[in-house]
Write a protein that holds these residues in place. Sequence first.
Motif, PDB file in Angstrom:
ATOM      1  N   GLY A 174       0.883  -1.302   0.112  1.00  0.00           N
ATOM      2  CA  GLY A 174       0.047  -0.055   0.021  1.00  0.00           C
ATOM      3  C   GLY A 174       0.881   1.116   0.102  1.00  0.00           C
ATOM      4  O   GLY A 174       0.677   2.288  -0.647  1.00  0.00           O
ATOM      5  N   ALA A 192      -7.278   3.315   3.849  1.00  0.00           N
ATOM      6  CA  ALA A 192      -6.882   2.087   3.248  1.00  0.00           C
ATOM      7  C   ALA A 192      -8.059   1.102   3.236  1.00  0.00           C
ATOM      8  O   ALA A 192      -8.483   0.741   4.488  1.00  0.00           O
ATOM      9  CB  ALA A 192      -5.682   1.594   3.969  1.00  0.00           C
ATOM     10  N   ILE A 240      -6.436   4.001  -0.962  1.00  0.00           N
ATOM     11  CA  ILE A 240      -5.632   3.071  -1.011  1.00  0.00           C
ATOM     12  C   ILE A 240      -6.487   1.595  -0.954  1.00  0.00           C
ATOM     13  O   ILE A 240      -7.139   1.616  -0.128  1.00  0.00           O
ATOM     14  CB  ILE A 240      -4.181   2.618  -0.410  1.00  0.00           C
ATOM     15  N   THR A 298      -5.520  -2.366  -0.815  1.00  0.00           N
ATOM     16  CA  THR A 298      -4.297  -3.031  -0.533  1.00  0.00           C
ATOM     17  C   THR A 298      -4.686  -4.652   0.141  1.00  0.00           C
ATOM     18  O   THR A 298      -5.348  -4.524   1.146  1.00  0.00           O
ATOM     19  CB  THR A 298      -3.425  -2.502   0.098  1.00  0.00           C
ATOM     20  N   ALA A 302      -1.653  -4.122  -4.525  1.00  0.00           N
ATOM     21  CA  ALA A 302      -2.321  -2.709  -3.950  1.00  0.00           C
ATOM     22  C   ALA A 302      -2.478  -1.641  -5.194  1.00  0.00           C
ATOM     23  O   ALA A 302      -1.725  -1.527  -5.988  1.00  0.00           O
ATOM     24  CB  ALA A 302      -1.394  -2.103  -3.100  1.00  0.00           C
TER      25      ALA A 302
END
Length: 320
Positions: free
Chosen positions: A55, A78, A137, A139, A161
């Motif tokens: 990530g 994330a 992100i 991931t 990712a």
Amino acid sequence: MTTRILGTGSALPKTTWTNDDLSAFIDTSDEWIRTRTGIIRRQIAAREESAASLGAEAGRKAIENSGTALEEIEMILAATCSDEGYFPSAACRIQAELGVRGAVCMDINAACSGFLFALHTAHAYVQSGIYQKILVIGTETMSRVIDWKDRSTCVLFGDGAGACVVGKDEKGILGFSQYSDGSRGSVLTGTAATLATPGDGAHPAGALFMDGQAVFRFAVKTVPECIQDTLEKTGKNIHEIDLFVLHQANSRIIHSVAKRLGAPEEKFPINLNEHGNTSAASIPILLDELNREGRLERGSLIMLAGFGAGLTWGTALLEW
Ligand code: ACO
């Protein structure tokens, strides 16, 4: 004003496993995996790689690609469902690796729909004026949550990712649709090893269980409906869409969605043959590949669509 994707990045583990590599230790074949899914190879994280390290690499590339300074990033979201522990979050570990000191960080778990849900969350923060620039992100290290003895699921997934930096702009996100149905959650589950009682239950502790055909039926019905939803909300029609960037689970699902919508298959880019199903990472990895290949023209209309465990599903229409 809306929220625009200002730059993209992606990162994949160094090690690639082909279908033949898998057939060396489970009862499967390249022919079965290719014809049922379209997958040819996938990347698998090595011991030193993690959802956070992948990530962070994807995030660093997205920040560079967007021309944003590190200190401008105010939040890191994330999306992950396969991180190695409950805490600290992948987002906090990514923050530490990148050295983005001022950012507020948290994870979002909506399985394979995670990136879309995180993008929508970022959009809400940007539009409310709370934060200006956010790193979003997706991931995953799915190789660490699958049951490597279950041939019906372990051949499907890969690690990786994808990331993007978003900020306020005149062009960008035109509309969203998001849904969840927890009452149907049992068709796709990932059980934490620490919560399972040894010897209890039909599903192996700490592993992924999927009723593949139920998930297949869910995807081919809900994705076209959800795309139509977003088209209606934004006043666009299907023929105006330049590209459909769908969650990369199975090429047969993508072909079926294209057929149901009456849209040409050429508008549905596929990279699952190279990476397998990378869950929340699949949409941002594909977006980054298209961006770097110069296939995302300024002003073109791009429909993102995700679906996965929860059940969760959603679409977003972007003016690039
Ligand atoms: N190699 C060889 N044979 C296999 C394998 C394998 N890897 N896996 C299953 N088989 C066998 C089965 O045992 C079965 O054999 P049988 O007929 O003798 O009983 C046969 O192949 C057919 O199995 P099915 O499960 O009926 O195969 P199907 O055509 O449904 O394909 C698949 C399975 C690929 C999983 C499909 O159902 C699918 O793609 N579902 C959707 C998955 C998905 O989209 N997931 C996304 C969400 S993931 C997330 O959110 C985390």
